[in-house]
Scaffold this motif. Structure first.
Motif, PDB file in Angstrom:
ATOM      1  N   ARG A  39      40.892  45.652  20.493  1.00 33.63           N
ATOM      2  CA  ARG A  39      40.530  46.905  19.831  1.00 33.63           C
ATOM      3  C   ARG A  39      40.578  48.076  20.810  1.00 33.63           C
ATOM      4  N   ILE A  40      40.368  47.745  22.073  1.00 35.84           N
ATOM      5  CA  ILE A  40      40.373  48.771  23.120  1.00 35.84           C
ATOM      6  C   ILE A  40      41.428  48.408  24.154  1.00 35.84           C
ATOM      7  N   GLU A  41      42.219  49.372  24.580  1.00 34.82           N
ATOM      8  CA  GLU A  41      43.259  49.145  25.581  1.00 34.82           C
ATOM      9  C   GLU A  41      42.628  48.685  26.898  1.00 34.82           C
ATOM     10  N   PRO A  42      43.202  47.681  27.567  1.00 33.15           N
ATOM     11  CA  PRO A  42      42.668  47.232  28.861  1.00 33.15           C
ATOM     12  C   PRO A  42      42.637  48.364  29.886  1.00 33.15           C
ATOM     13  N   ALA A  43      41.701  48.254  30.811  1.00 31.85           N
ATOM     14  CA  ALA A  43      41.537  49.294  31.830  1.00 31.85           C
ATOM     15  C   ALA A  43      42.839  49.527  32.591  1.00 31.85           C
ATOM     16  N   GLY A  44      43.174  50.793  32.788  1.00 30.69           N
ATOM     17  CA  GLY A  44      44.395  51.134  33.514  1.00 30.69           C
ATOM     18  C   GLY A  44      44.119  51.691  34.895  1.00 30.69           C
ATOM     19  N   ASN A  45      42.866  51.528  35.370  1.00 34.27           N
ATOM     20  CA  ASN A  45      42.497  52.059  36.688  1.00 34.27           C
ATOM     21  C   ASN A  45      42.081  50.936  37.633  1.00 34.27           C
ATOM     22  N   ILE A  46      42.821  49.841  37.589  1.00 32.42           N
ATOM     23  CA  ILE A  46      42.541  48.694  38.452  1.00 32.42           C
ATOM     24  C   ILE A  46      43.557  48.653  39.581  1.00 32.42           C
ATOM     25  N   ASN A  47      43.074  48.525  40.792  1.00 33.00           N
ATOM     26  CA  ASN A  47      43.960  48.384  41.956  1.00 33.00           C
ATOM     27  C   ASN A  47      44.153  46.900  42.264  1.00 33.00           C
ATOM     28  N   TYR A  48      45.415  46.465  42.273  1.00 33.05           N
ATOM     29  CA  TYR A  48      45.744  45.074  42.545  1.00 33.05           C
ATOM     30  C   TYR A  48      46.349  44.937  43.939  1.00 33.05           C
ATOM     31  N   THR A  49      45.934  43.898  44.659  1.00 30.84           N
ATOM     32  CA  THR A  49      46.515  43.563  45.953  1.00 30.84           C
ATOM     33  C   THR A  49      47.079  42.152  45.871  1.00 30.84           C
ATOM     34  N   THR A  50      48.387  42.030  45.921  1.00 34.23           N
ATOM     35  CA  THR A  50      49.035  40.729  45.793  1.00 34.23           C
ATOM     36  C   THR A  50      48.814  39.901  47.056  1.00 34.23           C
ATOM     37  N   LEU A  51      48.338  38.680  46.888  1.00 33.42           N
ATOM     38  CA  LEU A  51      48.131  37.777  48.017  1.00 33.42           C
ATOM     39  C   LEU A  51      49.142  36.638  48.035  1.00 33.42           C
ATOM     40  N   GLY A  52      49.759  36.362  46.893  1.00 34.30           N
ATOM     41  CA  GLY A  52      50.743  35.289  46.824  1.00 34.30           C
ATOM     42  C   GLY A  52      51.454  35.283  45.491  1.00 34.30           C
ATOM     43  N   HIS A  53      52.580  34.598  45.439  1.00 33.24           N
ATOM     44  CA  HIS A  53      53.355  34.520  44.201  1.00 33.24           C
ATOM     45  C   HIS A  53      54.321  33.349  44.281  1.00 33.24           C
ATOM     46  N   ASP A  54      54.843  32.976  43.143  1.00 29.78           N
ATOM     47  CA  ASP A  54      55.881  31.951  43.080  1.00 29.78           C
ATOM     48  C   ASP A  54      56.648  32.142  41.781  1.00 29.78           C
ATOM     49  N   MET A  55      57.864  31.602  41.748  1.00 29.74           N
ATOM     50  CA  MET A  55      58.748  31.804  40.612  1.00 29.74           C
ATOM     51  C   MET A  55      59.479  30.505  40.320  1.00 29.74           C
ATOM     52  N   SER A  56      59.735  30.255  39.048  1.00 32.87           N
ATOM     53  CA  SER A  56      60.496  29.070  38.674  1.00 32.87           C
ATOM     54  C   SER A  56      61.911  29.169  39.222  1.00 32.87           C
ATOM     55  N   SER A  57      62.581  28.033  39.374  1.00 35.47           N
ATOM     56  CA  SER A  57      63.947  28.045  39.899  1.00 35.47           C
ATOM     57  C   SER A  57      64.899  28.778  38.964  1.00 35.47           C
ATOM     58  N   ALA A  58      64.537  28.864  37.669  1.00 39.02           N
ATOM     59  CA  ALA A  58      65.356  29.620  36.710  1.00 39.02           C
ATOM     60  C   ALA A  58      64.993  31.092  36.701  1.00 39.02           C
ATOM     61  N   ALA A  59      63.958  31.467  37.457  1.00 36.54           N
ATOM     62  CA  ALA A  59      63.510  32.865  37.567  1.00 36.54           C
ATOM     63  C   ALA A  59      63.157  33.466  36.214  1.00 36.54           C
ATOM     64  N   ASP A  60      62.590  32.638  35.317  1.00 34.81           N
ATOM     65  CA  ASP A  60      62.173  33.146  34.013  1.00 34.81           C
ATOM     66  C   ASP A  60      60.667  33.045  33.794  1.00 34.81           C
ATOM     67  N   LEU A  61      59.968  32.294  34.645  1.00 35.69           N
ATOM     68  CA  LEU A  61      58.517  32.234  34.666  1.00 35.69           C
ATOM     69  C   LEU A  61      58.057  32.433  36.107  1.00 35.69           C
ATOM     70  N   ALA A  62      56.881  33.026  36.274  1.00 35.50           N
ATOM     71  CA  ALA A  62      56.366  33.282  37.624  1.00 35.50           C
ATOM     72  C   ALA A  62      54.856  33.439  37.565  1.00 35.50           C
ATOM     73  N   TYR A  63      54.230  33.376  38.735  1.00 33.29           N
ATOM     74  CA  TYR A  63      52.820  33.752  38.812  1.00 33.29           C
ATOM     75  C   TYR A  63      52.597  34.633  40.025  1.00 33.29           C
ATOM     76  N   THR A  64      51.568  35.452  39.936  1.00 36.94           N
ATOM     77  CA  THR A  64      51.082  36.234  41.073  1.00 36.94           C
ATOM     78  C   THR A  64      49.568  36.081  41.106  1.00 36.94           C
ATOM     79  N   TYR A  65      49.012  36.144  42.303  1.00 32.23           N
ATOM     80  CA  TYR A  65      47.555  36.127  42.413  1.00 32.23           C
ATOM     81  C   TYR A  65      47.146  37.048  43.544  1.00 32.23           C
TER      82      TYR A  65
END
Length: 266
Positions: A200-226
């Motif tokens: 009902r309410i748009e998610p907060a748009g004032n969040i600062n993210y700092t990427t610490l790690g990531h990975d991607m599928s070998s097909a490069a169609d799914l991924a994660y970041t944390y």
């Protein structure tokens, strides 16, 4: 030309059906691995289950991101019962990378009927060189036990795969306004997960993210970041860690799941 197309179409249809069957089988195997993981947790204990099903380089949040085997390996086994089951699952077109998510319940003693805690977990899985599925990263978000309700497994339908880039993924990971899709699962502490289209309410748009790690599928169609995040609402500052699962949709990285977990000491 029409005669040629008439002859070719049945082969194309057969090939497409074969691809769908392979995907469905691989997705079912992934879900079976998740169910086996959960069963082991109930039967052998939390520590034993995580040590068995985590990849050697897996990341878990305790509450900060750490190597999973080191984190759980340093903990003694306890009588606490952790149970869960998958509700949603998806898999890369490479069939070796996917994610599962669903509700979990915690009981201080195995004999207790009512849970002492509850929430939703989010796990990314990778197929290892020996063919076994192992958890690559695992994060959960809690909510009050009075929000517990039964769920039914709903496999995610396959879509036409497109290839994303690491550069684009990391650029989008730190955007203030995140690239949501209607079906994005949004997890927030103290709340039952919902789809973006149900908000009902748009998610907060004032969040600062700092990427610490990531990975991607070998097909490069799914991924994660944390990583870590800071949210300043004007009244108070909230800090914590996040896990995002991404999917290539219409040629762009979009969020499949977005989990923010604030630090408890706030």
């Amino acid at each position: 030309m029409k005669k040629l197309l008439f002859l070719i179409l049945p082969f194309l249809l057969y090939a497409f059906q074969g691809m769908c069957q392979k995907r469905d089988k691989a997705l079912a195997e992934l879900v079976e691995a998740e169910i086996s993981f959960a069963t082991t947790s109930v039967e052998k204990g939390i520590r034993a289950a995580f040590l068995e099903y985590l990849a050697d380089d897996a990341i878990v949040f305790l509450p900060e991101p750490v190597n999973g085997k080191e984190g759980y390996g340093s903990r003694p086994e306890s009588s606490t019962k952790l149970s869960w089951y998958p509700v949603y699952a998806d898999i890369s077109s490479s069939l070796d990378w996917g994610y599962t998510t669903g509700p979990y319940e915690v009981r201080a003693k195995p004999t207790e009927e009512q849970p002492a805690g509850a929430g939703f977990y989010l796990s990314v899985w990778k197929k290892q060189s020996d063919g076994q599925w192992k958890v690559a990263i695992d994060h959960g978000s809690s909510y009050p036990v009075d929000q517990v309700k039964p769920e039914v497994y709903k496999p995610t339908a396959g879509v036409k795969a497109s290839k994303g880039t690491e550069q684009s993924l990391l650029q989008k990971d730190v955007l203030r306004v995140q690239p949501y899709d209607d079906e994005t699962l949004i997890y927030r502490a103290g709340q039952y997960p919902v789809r973006y289209k149900e908000l009902r309410i748009e998610p907060a748009g004032n969040i600062n993210y700092t990427t610490l790690g990531h990975d991607m599928s070998s097909a490069a169609d799914l991924a994660y970041t944390y990583g870590s995040y800071t949210h300043n609402s004007g009244k108070q500052e909230e800090t914590g860690y996040y896990l995002k699962v991404w999917k290539m949709l219409d040629g762009n990285w979009k969020l499949a799941a977005h989990n923010l977990v604030p630090n408890k000491k706030q």
